[in-house]
Design a protein around this motif. Structure first.
Motif, PDB file in Angstrom:
ATOM      1  N   VAL A 107     -30.532  39.533 -33.690  1.00  0.00           N
ATOM      2  CA  VAL A 107     -29.193  39.014 -33.401  1.00  0.00           C
ATOM      3  C   VAL A 107     -28.572  39.732 -32.212  1.00  0.00           C
ATOM      4  O   VAL A 107     -27.925  39.105 -31.358  1.00  0.00           O
ATOM      5  CB  VAL A 107     -28.290  39.131 -34.648  1.00  0.00           C
ATOM      6  N   ARG A 108     -28.768  41.028 -32.133  1.00  0.00           N
ATOM      7  CA  ARG A 108     -28.211  41.795 -31.013  1.00  0.00           C
ATOM      8  C   ARG A 108     -28.740  41.265 -29.678  1.00  0.00           C
ATOM      9  O   ARG A 108     -27.968  41.080 -28.721  1.00  0.00           O
ATOM     10  CB  ARG A 108     -28.561  43.271 -31.186  1.00  0.00           C
ATOM     11  N   ARG A 109     -30.041  40.991 -29.608  1.00  0.00           N
ATOM     12  CA  ARG A 109     -30.615  40.481 -28.359  1.00  0.00           C
ATOM     13  C   ARG A 109     -30.111  39.078 -28.054  1.00  0.00           C
ATOM     14  O   ARG A 109     -29.805  38.752 -26.894  1.00  0.00           O
ATOM     15  CB  ARG A 109     -32.141  40.487 -28.445  1.00  0.00           C
ATOM     16  N   ARG A 110     -29.979  38.238 -29.060  1.00  0.00           N
ATOM     17  CA  ARG A 110     -29.458  36.889 -28.851  1.00  0.00           C
ATOM     18  C   ARG A 110     -28.023  36.938 -28.312  1.00  0.00           C
ATOM     19  O   ARG A 110     -27.650  36.156 -27.441  1.00  0.00           O
ATOM     20  CB  ARG A 110     -29.515  36.099 -30.151  1.00  0.00           C
ATOM     21  N   ARG A 111     -27.231  37.855 -28.835  1.00  0.00           N
ATOM     22  CA  ARG A 111     -25.856  37.987 -28.343  1.00  0.00           C
ATOM     23  C   ARG A 111     -25.838  38.447 -26.894  1.00  0.00           C
ATOM     24  O   ARG A 111     -25.007  37.997 -26.101  1.00  0.00           O
ATOM     25  CB  ARG A 111     -25.087  38.964 -29.234  1.00  0.00           C
ATOM     26  N   GLU A 112     -26.743  39.360 -26.546  1.00  0.00           N
ATOM     27  CA  GLU A 112     -26.844  39.807 -25.152  1.00  0.00           C
ATOM     28  C   GLU A 112     -27.164  38.631 -24.232  1.00  0.00           C
ATOM     29  O   GLU A 112     -26.555  38.482 -23.154  1.00  0.00           O
ATOM     30  CB  GLU A 112     -27.923  40.876 -25.018  1.00  0.00           C
ATOM     31  N   LEU A 113     -28.114  37.797 -24.652  1.00  0.00           N
ATOM     32  CA  LEU A 113     -28.498  36.642 -23.835  1.00  0.00           C
ATOM     33  C   LEU A 113     -27.368  35.613 -23.762  1.00  0.00           C
ATOM     34  O   LEU A 113     -27.145  35.009 -22.710  1.00  0.00           O
ATOM     35  CB  LEU A 113     -29.769  36.004 -24.396  1.00  0.00           C
ATOM     36  N   ALA A 167     -16.654  27.222 -27.776  1.00  0.00           N
ATOM     37  CA  ALA A 167     -15.693  28.317 -27.877  1.00  0.00           C
ATOM     38  C   ALA A 167     -16.107  29.296 -28.960  1.00  0.00           C
ATOM     39  O   ALA A 167     -16.773  28.935 -29.935  1.00  0.00           O
ATOM     40  CB  ALA A 167     -14.302  27.758 -28.170  1.00  0.00           C
ATOM     41  N   ARG A 168     -15.709  30.537 -28.789  1.00  0.00           N
ATOM     42  CA  ARG A 168     -15.994  31.578 -29.771  1.00  0.00           C
ATOM     43  C   ARG A 168     -14.759  31.796 -30.653  1.00  0.00           C
ATOM     44  O   ARG A 168     -13.656  31.973 -30.147  1.00  0.00           O
ATOM     45  CB  ARG A 168     -16.374  32.885 -29.089  1.00  0.00           C
ATOM     46  N   SER A 169     -14.976  31.806 -31.945  1.00  0.00           N
ATOM     47  CA  SER A 169     -13.875  32.027 -32.877  1.00  0.00           C
ATOM     48  C   SER A 169     -13.446  33.488 -32.837  1.00  0.00           C
ATOM     49  O   SER A 169     -14.289  34.392 -32.837  1.00  0.00           O
ATOM     50  CB  SER A 169     -14.307  31.658 -34.296  1.00  0.00           C
ATOM     51  N   PRO A 170     -12.139  33.767 -32.837  1.00  0.00           N
ATOM     52  CA  PRO A 170     -11.683  35.168 -32.860  1.00  0.00           C
ATOM     53  C   PRO A 170     -11.935  35.854 -34.201  1.00  0.00           C
ATOM     54  O   PRO A 170     -11.848  37.081 -34.296  1.00  0.00           O
ATOM     55  CB  PRO A 170     -10.179  35.037 -32.584  1.00  0.00           C
ATOM     56  N   HIS A 171     -12.253  35.066 -35.231  1.00  0.00           N
ATOM     57  CA  HIS A 171     -12.443  35.623 -36.570  1.00  0.00           C
ATOM     58  C   HIS A 171     -13.920  35.740 -36.962  1.00  0.00           C
ATOM     59  O   HIS A 171     -14.220  36.061 -38.110  1.00  0.00           O
ATOM     60  CB  HIS A 171     -11.734  34.755 -37.607  1.00  0.00           C
ATOM     61  N   ALA A 172     -14.816  35.460 -36.021  1.00  0.00           N
ATOM     62  CA  ALA A 172     -16.225  35.400 -36.391  1.00  0.00           C
ATOM     63  C   ALA A 172     -17.110  35.975 -35.293  1.00  0.00           C
ATOM     64  O   ALA A 172     -16.717  36.043 -34.122  1.00  0.00           O
ATOM     65  CB  ALA A 172     -16.633  33.953 -36.668  1.00  0.00           C
ATOM     66  N   GLU A 173     -18.312  36.377 -35.688  1.00  0.00           N
ATOM     67  CA  GLU A 173     -19.353  36.791 -34.754  1.00  0.00           C
ATOM     68  C   GLU A 173     -20.553  35.887 -34.995  1.00  0.00           C
ATOM     69  O   GLU A 173     -21.149  35.917 -36.076  1.00  0.00           O
ATOM     70  CB  GLU A 173     -19.747  38.248 -34.985  1.00  0.00           C
ATOM     71  N   SER A 174     -20.892  35.087 -34.009  1.00  0.00           N
ATOM     72  CA  SER A 174     -22.016  34.164 -34.139  1.00  0.00           C
ATOM     73  C   SER A 174     -23.332  34.930 -34.170  1.00  0.00           C
ATOM     74  O   SER A 174     -23.466  36.011 -33.587  1.00  0.00           O
ATOM     75  CB  SER A 174     -22.025  33.176 -32.977  1.00  0.00           C
ATOM     76  N   SER A 175     -24.309  34.353 -34.846  1.00  0.00           N
ATOM     77  CA  SER A 175     -25.671  34.904 -34.808  1.00  0.00           C
ATOM     78  C   SER A 175     -26.465  34.320 -33.642  1.00  0.00           C
ATOM     79  O   SER A 175     -27.596  34.717 -33.405  1.00  0.00           O
ATOM     80  CB  SER A 175     -26.392  34.605 -36.120  1.00  0.00           C
ATOM     81  N   TRP A 176     -25.876  33.342 -32.955  1.00  0.00           N
ATOM     82  CA  TRP A 176     -26.471  32.735 -31.757  1.00  0.00           C
ATOM     83  C   TRP A 176     -27.867  32.188 -31.994  1.00  0.00           C
ATOM     84  O   TRP A 176     -28.807  32.479 -31.267  1.00  0.00           O
ATOM     85  CB  TRP A 176     -26.460  33.728 -30.589  1.00  0.00           C
ATOM     86  N   HIS A 177     -27.966  31.354 -33.017  1.00  0.00           N
ATOM     87  CA  HIS A 177     -29.202  30.583 -33.171  1.00  0.00           C
ATOM     88  C   HIS A 177     -29.400  29.656 -31.989  1.00  0.00           C
ATOM     89  O   HIS A 177     -30.527  29.467 -31.519  1.00  0.00           O
ATOM     90  CB  HIS A 177     -29.160  29.784 -34.470  1.00  0.00           C
ATOM     91  N   LEU A 178     -28.314  29.065 -31.501  1.00  0.00           N
ATOM     92  CA  LEU A 178     -28.369  28.142 -30.372  1.00  0.00           C
ATOM     93  C   LEU A 178     -27.303  28.499 -29.346  1.00  0.00           C
ATOM     94  O   LEU A 178     -26.258  29.054 -29.693  1.00  0.00           O
ATOM     95  CB  LEU A 178     -28.118  26.698 -30.837  1.00  0.00           C
ATOM     96  N   TYR A 179     -27.581  28.163 -28.096  1.00  0.00           N
ATOM     97  CA  TYR A 179     -26.566  28.244 -27.044  1.00  0.00           C
ATOM     98  C   TYR A 179     -26.332  26.816 -26.542  1.00  0.00           C
ATOM     99  O   TYR A 179     -27.182  26.228 -25.863  1.00  0.00           O
ATOM    100  CB  TYR A 179     -27.014  29.139 -25.888  1.00  0.00           C
ATOM    101  N   ILE A 180     -25.190  26.262 -26.922  1.00  0.00           N
ATOM    102  CA  ILE A 180     -24.870  24.865 -26.622  1.00  0.00           C
ATOM    103  C   ILE A 180     -23.791  24.793 -25.547  1.00  0.00           C
ATOM    104  O   ILE A 180     -22.777  25.504 -25.614  1.00  0.00           O
ATOM    105  CB  ILE A 180     -24.389  24.135 -27.899  1.00  0.00           C
ATOM    106  N   ILE A 181     -24.016  23.938 -24.568  1.00  0.00           N
ATOM    107  CA  ILE A 181     -23.000  23.674 -23.548  1.00  0.00           C
ATOM    108  C   ILE A 181     -22.608  22.200 -23.615  1.00  0.00           C
ATOM    109  O   ILE A 181     -23.340  21.368 -24.141  1.00  0.00           O
ATOM    110  CB  ILE A 181     -23.506  24.006 -22.127  1.00  0.00           C
ATOM    111  N   ARG A 182     -21.423  21.915 -23.084  1.00  0.00           N
ATOM    112  CA  ARG A 182     -21.000  20.526 -22.911  1.00  0.00           C
ATOM    113  C   ARG A 182     -20.828  20.267 -21.423  1.00  0.00           C
ATOM    114  O   ARG A 182     -20.208  21.068 -20.709  1.00  0.00           O
ATOM    115  CB  ARG A 182     -19.708  20.262 -23.676  1.00  0.00           C
TER     116      ARG A 182
END
Length: 394
Positions: A271-277, A294-309
């Protein structure tokens, strides 16, 4: 046969090291290939990591969703509320039990279920006196939903909550790990190879409720029990067991569990490496006509995916053209997900659902998943961003 160049950088990929291989080999040399001690070791690691009382390992996350819905009492005619932006298994689990999935439109910033829209749907359902049973929030891409608000609505309308955290092992919400079930009855995780931790195929359900735990253990094993507390008749001998309800063979093997337990030792590292990427993508894509979720101020994503629009008003190409161009450059972009109401199985020709769920429809017209996985190098990430530049502006 495909006529486009091969994918050079996939959107996701497992990471297997020598410790994982040794763990699997040890099981292959042991007395148990299934229903052995490796299952409990794996379950214990997941439960401890998630700060949950119990974890139940099963053959897939789809099986986990099915058993969770059954354990929570979903029956024919019941309404189950979930996001349309998810994999089909999330809705299918309702149908497996005879229930009916109802869609809740998404928050346009995070693409997660909107708590405001959920309140509207539940209010309508309550007024119509339909049998409402269950909410399944989906933590898309690894970012937790607004579980505090969803839990409050569940209590208000007397509904159960099962978190679809297939993407979110290693994520945190308001300081606690996803899977602790502080705001839900059950949480479901996936261990498919593209997920953060893999068992090949597999799923896990966490819960703090003893009644659900006991029932899940039975349901994954044909509805069978040996526990004297649940036997209807006195035991006839040490061989004795009873089937006391209709269950399934949804067991995980010890081979899979051994791999999963070994992988769990690396979860924080993954997870740490995914967050770095993900942070690096944010920087590299500044100035591009794209908007990351957007990133929620109340949460830390595990970054399974990186999605753009894609900001299509600024781009002189269509969504499809950009997608195809990336694939032609060998970049394995993906789209997570096709709104469930567009699938033929769920399509209701009597309703213009694209108008009813406008945010999900807009999301589908703009979304694209960029490659992100633990073993990805910065050089590969640079190549993805260069390819996106070419796809957007060439």
């Amino acid at each position: 046969m495909s006529n486009h160049p091969p994918i050079q950088i996939p959107y996701g990929h497992q990471f297997i090291d020598e410790a994982d291989i040794a763990a699997v080999e040890a099981v292959l040399r042991s007395d148990y290939l299934t229903q052995g001690p490796a299952i409990e070791r794996f379950e214990r690691k997941v439960a401890e990591y998630c700060e949950a009382r119990y974890a139940v390992a099963v053959s897939s996350a789809t099986a986990a969703l099915h058993l969770g819905a059954l354990a929570l009492g979903v029956k024919p005619g019941d309404q189950v509320y979930t996001s349309p932006i998810t994999f089909v298994a999330t809705a299918n689990c309702a149908r497996y039990c005879g229930g009916e999935p109802y869609w809740v439109d998404i928050d346009p910033a995070t693409a997660n279920m909107s708590a405001q829209n959920l309140e509207g749907r539940l209010t309508l359902g309550d007024m119509a006196e339909v049998p409402m049973r269950l909410i399944i929030p989906v933590h898309l891409a690894g970012q937790p939903c607004d579980m505090q608000a969803i839990h409050a609505l569940a209590q208000r309308f007397n509904l159960s909550v099962m978190e679809d955290a297939a993407h979110a092992l290693g994520a945190r919400y308001r300081g606690r790990p996803v899977g602790c079930c502080q705001y839900s009855d059950l949480t479901v995780f996936s261990f498919h190879p593209v997920k953060i931790v893999t068992t090949g195929e597999g799923g896990v359900i966490t819960t703090n409720r003893d009644d659900l735990y006991q029932r899940l253990l039975r349901l994954r094993n044909h509805g069978i029990t040996r526990d004297p507390l649940y036997l209807k008749n006195p035991a006839h001998g040490p061989w004795y067991y009873e089937q006391i309800e209709l269950g399934y063979n949804y067991r995980m093997t010890d081979i899979q569990a051994a791999l999963g337990a070994s992988q769990m030792d690396k979860l924080d590292q993954f997870v740490r490496r995914r967050r770095e990427l993900a942070d690096r993508y944010d920087q590299l894509l500044k100035g591009y006509p794209v908007t990351p979720l957007a990133r929620s101020p109340h949460a830390e994503s595990s970054w399974h995916l990186y999605i753009i629009r894609l900001n299509l008003k600024e781009i002189k190409k269509t969504h499809l053209q950009v997608f195809k161009d990336m694939r032609w450059q060998g970049i394995g972009v993906q789209l997570h997900y096709i709104p469930l109401f567009l699938h033929p199985y769920y399509r209701n020709p009597a309703i213009k659902e694209e108008e009813s769920y406008k945010e999900a429809t807009r999301y589908y017209a703009e979304a694209m998943t960029l490659p992100l996985y633990y073993g990805m190098t910065e050089q590969q990430q640079n190549r993805v961003v260069e390819a996106l530049f070419q796809a957007l502006w060439s």
